[in-house]
Design an enzyme around this catalytic site. Structure first.
Site, PDB file in Angstrom:
ATOM      1  N   GLU A  67       0.862  -1.182   0.000  1.00  0.00           N
ATOM      2  CA  GLU A  67       0.000   0.000   0.000  1.00  0.00           C
ATOM      3  C   GLU A  67       0.895   1.227   0.000  1.00  0.00           C
ATOM      4  O   GLU A  67       1.858   1.306   0.760  1.00  0.00           O
ATOM      5  CB  GLU A  67      -0.910  -0.007   1.220  1.00  0.00           C
ATOM      6  CG  GLU A  67      -1.915   1.134   1.228  1.00  0.00           C
ATOM      7  CD  GLU A  67      -2.928   0.985   2.355  1.00  0.00           C
ATOM      8  OE1 GLU A  67      -3.793   1.855   2.486  1.00  0.00           O
ATOM      9  OE2 GLU A  67      -2.840  -0.016   3.109  1.00  0.00           O
ATOM     10  N   GLY A  68       0.607   2.147  -0.895  1.00  0.00           N
ATOM     11  CA  GLY A  68       1.430   3.334  -1.006  1.00  0.00           C
ATOM     12  C   GLY A  68       0.604   4.593  -0.913  1.00  0.00           C
ATOM     13  O   GLY A  68      -0.563   4.591  -0.510  1.00  0.00           O
ATOM     14  N   GLN A  69       1.241   5.681  -1.322  1.00  0.00           N
ATOM     15  CA  GLN A  69       0.612   6.997  -1.226  1.00  0.00           C
ATOM     16  C   GLN A  69      -0.563   7.121  -2.186  1.00  0.00           C
ATOM     17  O   GLN A  69      -1.514   7.840  -1.927  1.00  0.00           O
ATOM     18  CB  GLN A  69       1.665   8.068  -1.524  1.00  0.00           C
ATOM     19  CG  GLN A  69       1.146   9.496  -1.471  1.00  0.00           C
ATOM     20  CD  GLN A  69       2.232  10.483  -1.799  1.00  0.00           C
ATOM     21  OE1 GLN A  69       3.371  10.099  -2.023  1.00  0.00           O
ATOM     22  NE2 GLN A  69       1.891  11.756  -1.802  1.00  0.00           N
ATOM     23  N   LYS A  88      -3.523   0.935  -3.357  1.00  0.00           N
ATOM     24  CA  LYS A  88      -3.144  -0.379  -2.864  1.00  0.00           C
ATOM     25  C   LYS A  88      -2.726  -1.251  -4.037  1.00  0.00           C
ATOM     26  O   LYS A  88      -3.171  -1.062  -5.165  1.00  0.00           O
ATOM     27  CB  LYS A  88      -4.315  -1.017  -2.119  1.00  0.00           C
ATOM     28  CG  LYS A  88      -4.813  -0.196  -0.942  1.00  0.00           C
ATOM     29  CD  LYS A  88      -6.024  -0.841  -0.310  1.00  0.00           C
ATOM     30  CE  LYS A  88      -6.553   0.011   0.847  1.00  0.00           C
ATOM     31  NZ  LYS A  88      -7.770  -0.580   1.463  1.00  0.00           N
ATOM     32  N   LYS A  99      -2.678  -2.511  -9.360  1.00  0.00           N
ATOM     33  CA  LYS A  99      -2.683  -1.330  -8.517  1.00  0.00           C
ATOM     34  C   LYS A  99      -4.087  -0.734  -8.551  1.00  0.00           C
ATOM     35  O   LYS A  99      -4.611  -0.404  -9.623  1.00  0.00           O
ATOM     36  CB  LYS A  99      -1.656  -0.331  -9.024  1.00  0.00           C
ATOM     37  CG  LYS A  99      -1.475   0.886  -8.149  1.00  0.00           C
ATOM     38  CD  LYS A  99      -0.334   1.747  -8.679  1.00  0.00           C
ATOM     39  CE  LYS A  99      -0.087   2.949  -7.798  1.00  0.00           C
ATOM     40  NZ  LYS A  99       1.038   3.781  -8.293  1.00  0.00           N
ATOM     41  N   ASP A 106      11.417  10.044  -8.195  1.00  0.00           N
ATOM     42  CA  ASP A 106      11.175   9.333  -6.936  1.00  0.00           C
ATOM     43  C   ASP A 106      11.943   8.012  -6.934  1.00  0.00           C
ATOM     44  O   ASP A 106      11.389   6.960  -6.645  1.00  0.00           O
ATOM     45  CB  ASP A 106       9.683   9.083  -6.734  1.00  0.00           C
ATOM     46  CG  ASP A 106       9.358   8.710  -5.287  1.00  0.00           C
ATOM     47  OD1 ASP A 106      10.214   8.941  -4.419  1.00  0.00           O
ATOM     48  OD2 ASP A 106       8.263   8.177  -5.036  1.00  0.00           O
TER      49      ASP A 106
END
EC number: 2.7.11.25
Length: 1597
Positions: A1340-1342, A1345, A1361, A1452
């Site tokens: 799970e990211g910014q 999920k 995603k 990033d």
């Protein structure tokens, strides 16, 4: 033959008429009596032709094909002009009478018929637009192909009806076959008439009433039999008459149809067209006369006498004075271009006249029938020469422009390339076929896009930019200093131009730098490698260069026997053919005289420039690799890749050198002239070879410092030696340098083995004295002795392996290099020459080497290939792989003397017997010229034949000379290296003997001083085992080193051999117990060593030494065997136990490594894998026995110890093969040298879980659980009861029924959710087309999920995603679409692959590649080893470079966004913060102004916004350096700070993350370039790829 040619009309008229449809209706009547089904309608044929004509039309359909083999007409390129097609067809008709002739398509129309044939017919053509011409030609070709297929399928009449129906209605008048026409040749011919001719009866009338009935019957029977067996002349004449009639009417009808079509296209009546053709043909004699007397009129062009023409082309490399250079210089270059342009236009005009003339006749035979001069030999030769010159000139001009485009050079004339503008898009009336043009364009696109594609992904990306570099970019790169390096030299390219080196002058030469290719070469080497670059350049240029070379070869050149084979070692690059195709050899004999007569300029300058450009591109690759050499000493982790790059560029450079010489040797009249302008190239080749040798020496030195250096060392040396043997012959001075280097390497290995033995003994002695000084208890002393004994056995075992590998390589060097014997004259030269003359020897004369005297036996006088091989072998070339049978008695005698005056005095210069002339290769001549030969050498091809040939020669020339060296090298430098190598091998014998004495002395002092009587026997047992192991090592080494020696060295090794045998016998007599009647196992190798003493060693001993040796042997044998019943007095027997070498923890489980075999070193040649495969059980038992022996005290068993019983204990990880420990160690095993410890991972002692190994995120465990759940569901479904089964069957039946009804539109379907695909389509995203099923959540990211996902159709595991948003949230959808757009544009093995998207009302599913090994952040938590860090860093840098070249900044980059796969690949993903730049070419820092990313990995300019200027691609490089720090330390940068603002403050104030100390110097230098505070100074990804830190081999060679 081509199709019937319509009346020449301007191309605009073609567009107005339906020419494309009527093209199939054009007949091309051959003068043979067969029809052509492609030329006339079937209905017309059925009306006009008889049954025989129809049968002949159906008999052989292959003869009516449009495609003919046109390769054999001119030889330079396929005859694609309509004139060439006609000539080919006419020749075909003459050669094969009675067969129908085929036609080729008419590609272009001629000019308007009203124009005079003497006017310039090209002006009207130039006004036509090229686009409309190409469109019309494509439509016509497509229609022809389609209709031809229909015709061949017996649908002729149907197709003609459909075509006729599609044509505009136009009245076609009927044609009277009997009406005479002026333009048709058959009209006035007399029609053959076949009438029955009465045959006079010659037989006498006989009354049948006079004959009896039986006689009459006999007579009738006889008459019938005679009639059956004879051919009637009447029927024969009638049949011939019918055939002539049918053929006449067939030809007549075809000519009338052609005339009708001509009239239809021209818009005239048949009578008007007939009159027009008759009038136009009156000018044909003038056209023929003009072609025969054609000579280029240069008009006002004032040219000097040294222009490049066929009358006297200036040879390359011709010398001029500086005054001539400045005066002639550039004017000659511009004059040549003007001559080319004027000649091209005039030849084009004369060919158009020829086309116009041939278009006035339906066939070439008809034209030849009316004008015999057209078929004359001189006219054919003249036309053939014109076609040849026009085709090759146009082809070379086009290839020069293509090369300019590929290399990124726009102003070709500024650098001296002979390129001229062609005034018309169709200058030669379609002389070049469309297919060839299209193929060239495809090759150009492949070459340009090839630099963008990787090996794993052959499909180029749609967003890949073209590889076309502007002149501004070149000047920018030049101004930045990437060109002006210390190795850069001014080398003008004018030496490749036909008018000589000096002609370019100073103005042009300043542009003629090979550095103009640097941007192209730099990019091509990084993206496709040198091998693919050479392959594609060869594919693009080889055809044109081969055709031009065949045309330029002069047949009047004297042919000498020379050896110039294709480079056999380059067969994996390109295949070079030494002989051109036979069809191409026919052109030059006719062409040269005609070209000289017409004063046409030569196309040799363009040919030479193209050849030189290919060589200069590879030359620039050489320069680039030389400049990229690391400044310091490379590390062990990067040197393998550096060696690999050196080998690649050496191989490519030599291949292109040989290709260049092959192309120019016959054109310029000899390789001496070819070689005169390659000095700079040869110098750089020599420099690169020296760099390769330096790398090899450093590599071997580094490997010798490893604890397990013996593993695979010999295989590495053999591979590099084989490569060196292949290439050094073609590099000046390379043979001697290579032999000397590898002899030094072999000697270095032997020296390092001795040093390793001494250092190991020093450590053992120090440990033993330390334990003795501690004054500990008896148990401590016993433990110390046992450990030291075990360490000594391991030491002797590793030294044995190292010496074995070194000696094996030394013996291979001796076999390859010692192919000569050296003799010293004991008589005068005159006597020797008389003796050679008496033995019928033949002298070999080599041009240019008068001071070199070479003699061969009379049997080799006619075998010139064998003599050449012997000369090559004498200069160092490897002849063992030559395909020819090697003569066992082939040898030559070689001697050299200073000057010819001295030779005449000594008698060497006078040879009155037979002599043979040989012309070797240039490299062989150069080496022979530089060789120093003081005495007489006898040279053979292989060292195995040397002894036999030397003895036979000595017997034949007895008393005239003496042997100085029985076996040596033909080159003095190599001979000295071999002598030094033998001395090093003898020195190691002394060091082994000293080591054994040292061990004996060490244990003797220890036992005498410290050990009690009760412990002495036990400790003596371990001491003897170590001693026996040392002696066994000495036995094997001495037996092997004997095979290395020859001459005086054999006597030296004999003395050492006997001395070592005496040492062992003395040790056995003093330290070992007497035997019990049988030979013990520990003495086997010692007795074998005694048996191996050669008689020559003993015969050289003095009498006293021999008697003492004999007595010592008798005493030793009696002591070792002993008596059958000798009593045992001690508790433990004092005789040594069978020696078991304890396995090192890194040794493979191999029983042969535990118990040495009596065969000695020979068993070591068996690969460990093959030995382990069949003996795994024995290996396991031996490992268990060794472990038991090492752990416990020796039991009382005497010499024949009982094998230890297996103990049921936990499995020993050290005894097994490579355990399944860390995944990184398994990947690193491929990159690390084979001799490194196989259990070097810090996690080697961990027990593996029963379930599949998981990473820290648990993704693999969850996917395994998902698969388990699916399998359990299937199992539960199989256990259903009968009711459930019935219900399921009914449900399936209903579903099939509903599905069939929906298919027939009987019922509809209710949609649960409205379709949202419209939203997907308007953002242009790729939607998924497969069915899928969601699995477990893996992250799970910014931005959402991530779940696992399985494709139901294929079973493929993917990552999905999930991004949720509010309905109609266009901003989120747009941001996500931008991320996916970045995904869609790139496909690379180091970037996460994107499959598609599925958009719903409140969420979006993105399907991506699933990386099953987690992220780099997770695997780096404990820190990684440096070789793994290098591998991962290279892959990340490659991925960043691909993004930057596509104008994408990731923004990033961190460990959590870098994913790993089970195949060991690194993939960069999570493009949520990425941004696509508007200007791809922009490389300045201020490209992005927003702040996104993770603070710990942010560059300073991202945090500070660079004072309003923003940041660019350099920010990703800073993040890359932070990721490297994370891999080294296991922690992210600035991990000591808790808040992001603290990190941003530190970085913003100019602080850098600390560089880890445990990183190598190369790694620290790499990080210093990444972590530059100024983004303008920070290196780019492309520059970092050239750094030594990322020079790692990503795959095994």
């Amino acid at each position: 033959m081509r199709d019937a040619i319509a009346e020449p009309v301007p191309p605009p008229a073609l567009a107005d008429t339906p020419a494309a449809a009527m093209e199939e209706l054009r007949p091309a009547p051959p003068p043979q009596p067969e029809p052509d089904p492609e030329c006339c309608p079937a209905a017309r044929q059925e009306c006009m032709l008889g049954e025989s004509a129809r049968k002949s039309m159906e008999s052989d359909p292959e003869d009516f094909s449009d495609e003919t083999n046109t390769e054999t007409l001119y030889g330079t390129s396929p005859p694609s002009t309509p004139r060439q097609m006609k000539r080919l067809s006419a020749k075909h008709q003459r050669n094969s009478a009675g067969r129908p002739a085929s036609r080729s398509n008419l590609k272009e129309k001629m000019n308007t018929p009203s124009q005079s044939p003497h006017k310039d017919l090209g002006k009207g053509v130039e006004t036509v637009e090229e686009y409309s011409y190409k469109q019309e030609k494509k439509i016509r070709a497509t229609l022809r192909t389609t209709e031809r297929d229909h015709k061949k399928n017996a649908q002729c009449s149907f197709m003609l009806d459909s075509v006729a129906g599609s044509l505009p209605k136009k009245s076609i008048p009927d044609v009277d076959l009997n009406k005479p026409y002026l333009s048709l040749g058959c009209s006035n011919a007399k029609l053959p008439v076949s009438m029955p001719m009465p045959i006079a009866r010659t037989a006498r009338q006989t009354s049948r009433t006079d004959c009896p009935a039986d006689r009459l019957k006999f007579f009738e029977t006889l008459r019938l039999l005679l009639k059956l067996t004879s051919v009637s002349k009447k029927k024969d004449r009638e049949q011939r008459g019918q055939e002539n009639t049918a053929a006449f009417w067939f030809n007549r009808s075809n000519e009338l149809i052609w005339l009708e079509l001509q009239a239809w296209h021209a818009g005239r009546t048949i009578n008007d067209q007939d009159l027009f053709l008759y009038t136009a043909r009156q000018a044909i004699p003038d056209i023929i006369n003009e072609i025969l007397t054609f000579k280029v009129n240069y008009g006002s062009i004032a040219f000097s006498s040294n222009g490049a023409g066929f009358n006297g082309p200036l040879v390359e490399g011709q010398c001029r004075t500086p005054q001539e250079t400045n005066r002639v210089g550039c004017s000659s270059y511009h004059e040549h271009l003007q001559r080319q342009r004027v000649s091209f236009e005039q030849v084009k005009r004369i060919m158009e006249l020829l086309e116009y003339m041939e278009a006035l006749y339906p066939s070439l035979q008809a034209l030849q029938k009316d004008y015999e001069r057209y078929a004359a030999k001189d006219f054919e030769d003249r036309v053939q020469a014109l076609c040849l010159w026009l085709n090759i000139t146009k082809d070379l001009n086009q290839k020069l422009r293509i090369m300019g485009t590929v290399l990124g050079i726009k102003n070709l004339s500024d650098i001296g390339w002979p390129v001229f503008e062609i005034p018309s898009p169709r200058p030669s009336k379609g002389y070049e076929p469309e297919d060839e043009v299209e193929d060239t364009e495809v090759e150009l696109r492949e070459l340009e896009s090839g630099t963008e594609e990787s090996d794993e992904e052959p499909t180029p990306s749609p967003r890949v930019p073209e590889l076309r570099l502007s002149t501004d970019a070149i000047l920018d790169s030049r101004s930045q200093g990437c060109v002006s390096r210390k190795l850069e030299r001014l080398e003008s390219e004018e030496d490749s131009i036909g008018w000589g080196t000096a002609d370019c002058g100073p103005e042009a030469s300043r542009h003629c730098l090979t550095s103009i290719y640097r941007p192209f070469v730099d990019k091509a080497l990084k993206q496709m490698g040198l091998r693919k670059l050479i392959l594609r350049l060869h594919k693009l240029m080889n055809g044109s260069l081969q055709r031009a070379r065949v045309a330029l070869v002069k047949d009047d050149r004297p042919v000498e026997f020379s050896d110039f084979p294709g480079p056999m070692w380059g067969s994996d690059y390109v295949q070079l053919s030494g002989t051109p195709p036979s069809s191409e050899q026919k052109c030059s004999a006719v062409s040269w005289e005609e070209l000289r007569a017409m004063d046409l300029p030569s196309f040799e300058p363009a040919f030479l420039v193209l050849c030189r450009v290919l060589l200069n591109v590879i030359h620039e690759c050489l320069k680039l690799r030389l400049e990229q050499r690391p400044a310091g000493e490379p590390s062990l982790l990067s040197i393998k890749q550096l060696v690999r790059e050196c080998k690649e560029v050496l191989k490519g450079g030599l291949l292109m050198k040989q290709y260049y010489q092959f192309m120019l040797q016959e054109v310029l009249g000899g390789l001496e002239k070819t070689d005169c302008n390659m000095d700079a190239f040869e110098e750089d080749l020599q420099k690169m070879l020296m760099v390769y040798f330096d790398y090899m020496r450093s590599w071997i030195q580094m490997l010798q410092q490893l604890p397990q250096a013996s593993h695979s060392l010999k295989n590495l040396l053999e591979e590099e030696w084989n490569f060196t043997k292949e290439i050094t012959h073609y590099i000046r001075g390379g043979e001697a340098q290579a032999g000397k280097l590898f002899c030094d390497i072999a000697g270095m290995l032997l020296k390092s083995t001795g040093s390793f033995l001494e250092s190991g003994l020093q450590e053992s002695c120090a440990e033993l004295w330390t334990s003795a000084d501690d004054n500990g208890a008896a148990d401590e002393l016993r433990r110390s002795v046992i450990e030291i004994s075990r360490a000594l056995k391991e030491l002797f075992h590793e030294a044995r392996e190292r010496a074995s590998k070194a000696l094996g390589f030394a013996k291979m060097l001796r076999k390859d290099l010692e192919i000569a014997a050296e003799f010293v004259l004991s008589a005068s030269a005159r006597e020797l020459l008389d003796a050679l003359k008496a033995k019928q020897y033949v002298k070999v004369q080599i041009p240019g080497l008068e001071n070199l005297h070479v003699f061969v036996p009379d049997s080799l006088a006619e075998e010139k290939k064998i003599i050449l091989q012997l000369l090559n072998a004498a200069t160092g070339k490897d002849c063992s792989k030559d395909p020819d049978d090697v003569f066992m008695d082939a040898f030559l005698l070689l001697t050299k003397h200073g000057d010819r005056a001295r030779d005449s005095e000594d008698g060497w210069g006078t040879w009155e017997a037979r002599a043979v002339k040989i012309v070797p290769q240039v490299e062989t001549v150069d080496t022979l010229r530089s060789m120093q030969v003081d005495n007489l050498l006898l040279v053979v091809m292989e060292s195995a034949h040397l002894v036999l040939q030397r003895k036979a020669f000595q017997q034949s020339i007895e008393g005239l000379m003496t042997v100085r060296h029985e076996q040596t090298s033909s080159q003095p430098i190599i001979a000295k290296g071999l002598q030094q190598l033998k001395n090093d091998a003898l020195e190691l014998c002394n060091r082994i003997s000293d080591a054994i004495d040292r061990v004996d002395h060490m244990f003797t002092l220890e036992f005498d001083a410290e050990v009690e009587e009760s412990e002495s026997a036990t400790l003596q047992q371990y001491y003897r085992e170590a001693m026996i192991q040392g002696y066994n090592f000495g036995f094997e080494y001495h037996k092997e080193v004997v095979r290395l020696m020859s001459g005086e060295f054999r006597q030296k090794i004999g003395d050492k051999y006997i001395s070592f045998a005496q040492k062992w016998m003395n040790y056995v007599l003093t330290k070992c117990e007497s035997g019990r009647g049988t030979r013990p196992r520990w003495a086997t190798q010692g007795f074998d060593f005694l048996q191996a003493i050669e008689p020559a060693f003993i015969s050289a001993l003095p009498e006293d030494d021999f008697l003492s040796l004999q007595a010592l042997m008798n005493e030793c044998i009696g002591h070792v065997i002993g008596k059958p019943h000798s009593p045992v007095t001690a508790i433990h027997r004092n005789s040594p136990r069978p020696v078991k070498v304890p396995r090192c923890h890194s040794d493979p489980p191999n029983p042969h490594l535990i118990i040495p075999t009596p065969e000695g070193f020979s068993t070591r040649s068996v690969p460990s894998d093959a030995r382990t495969h069949g003996n795994s059980v024995a290996a396991a038992a031996a490992v268990a026995a060794a472990a038991t022996t090492a752990a416990g005290r020796p039991g009382p068993g005497g010499g024949d110890s009982v094998p230890a019983k297996p103990v049921n204990t936990a499995p020993d990880t050290r005894g097994s093969s490579v355990p399944e420990n860390d995944r990184l160690a398994s990947i690193a095993a491929e990159l690390q040298f084979r001799s490194l410890s196989r259990h070097s991972s810090p996690t080697e002692e961990r027990d593996e879980p029963a379930y599949p190994r998981s990473d820290s995120s648990g993704s693999t465990r969850r996917s395994w659980e998902l698969r388990t759940l699916i399998s359990q569901t299937k199992d539960s479904a199989s256990k259903q009861g009968p009711i459930e089964a019935i219900q399921k069957s009914v449900r399936l039946f209903e579903e099939r029924r509903y599905r069939e009804m929906r298919r027939k539109n009987i019922i509809g379907q209710v949609c649960d959710t409205p379709k949202s695909y419209d939203n997907v389509m308007h953002v242009g995203l790729r939607k998924v087309t497969f069915k899928w099923q969601r699995g477990n959540k893996i992250g799970e990211g910014q931005y959402g999920k991530v779940y696992t996902c399985i494709s139901v159709d294929t079973g493929e595991l993917m990552a999905m995603k999930e991004i949720r948003f509010q309905p109609n949230d266009h901003k989120t959808i747009k941001e996500t679409a931008d991320e996916l757009k970045i995904f869609e544009g790139i496909k690379h093995p180091n970037l996460v692959r994107y499959f598609g998207v599925e958009l719903h009302r409140e969420e979006m599913y993105i399907f991506m590649e699933y990386c099953d090994e987690g992220t780099l952040e997770e695997v780096s938590r404990l820190g990684l080893q440096e070789h793994v860090i290098r591998l991962y860093t290279k892959q990340i840098t490659v991925a960043i470079n691909v993004l930057h070249e596509h104008g994408i900044v990731h923004r990033d980059i961190k460990g959590a966004n870098i994913f790993l796969t089970s195949s060991g690949l690194i993939k960069l993903g999570d493009f949520g913060c990425s941004v696509k730049l508007k200007n791809n070419a922009q490389t300045m820092p201020g490209e992005v102004n927003s702040t996104l990313g993770t603070a710990a990995y942010m560059a300073p300019e991202v945090i500070t916004r660079a004072k309003g200027e923003g940041h660019g691609r350099a920010a990703d490089i800073w993040s890359l350096g932070c990721v490297v720090i994370e891999m080294v330390t296991g922690k992210r940068p600035w991990h000591e700070y808790e808040h992001n603002f603290q990190i941003m403050y530190k970085v913003g104030m100019g602080h850098k993350p600390p560089i880890p100390e445990r990183l190598s110097p190369e790694g620290k230098a790499f990080l210093s370039h990444c972590l530059e505070s100024d983004p303008k100074i920070r290196w780019t990804a492309s520059q970092l790829l050239d750094h030594a830190f990322v020079k790692v081999c990503t795959d095994e060679e």
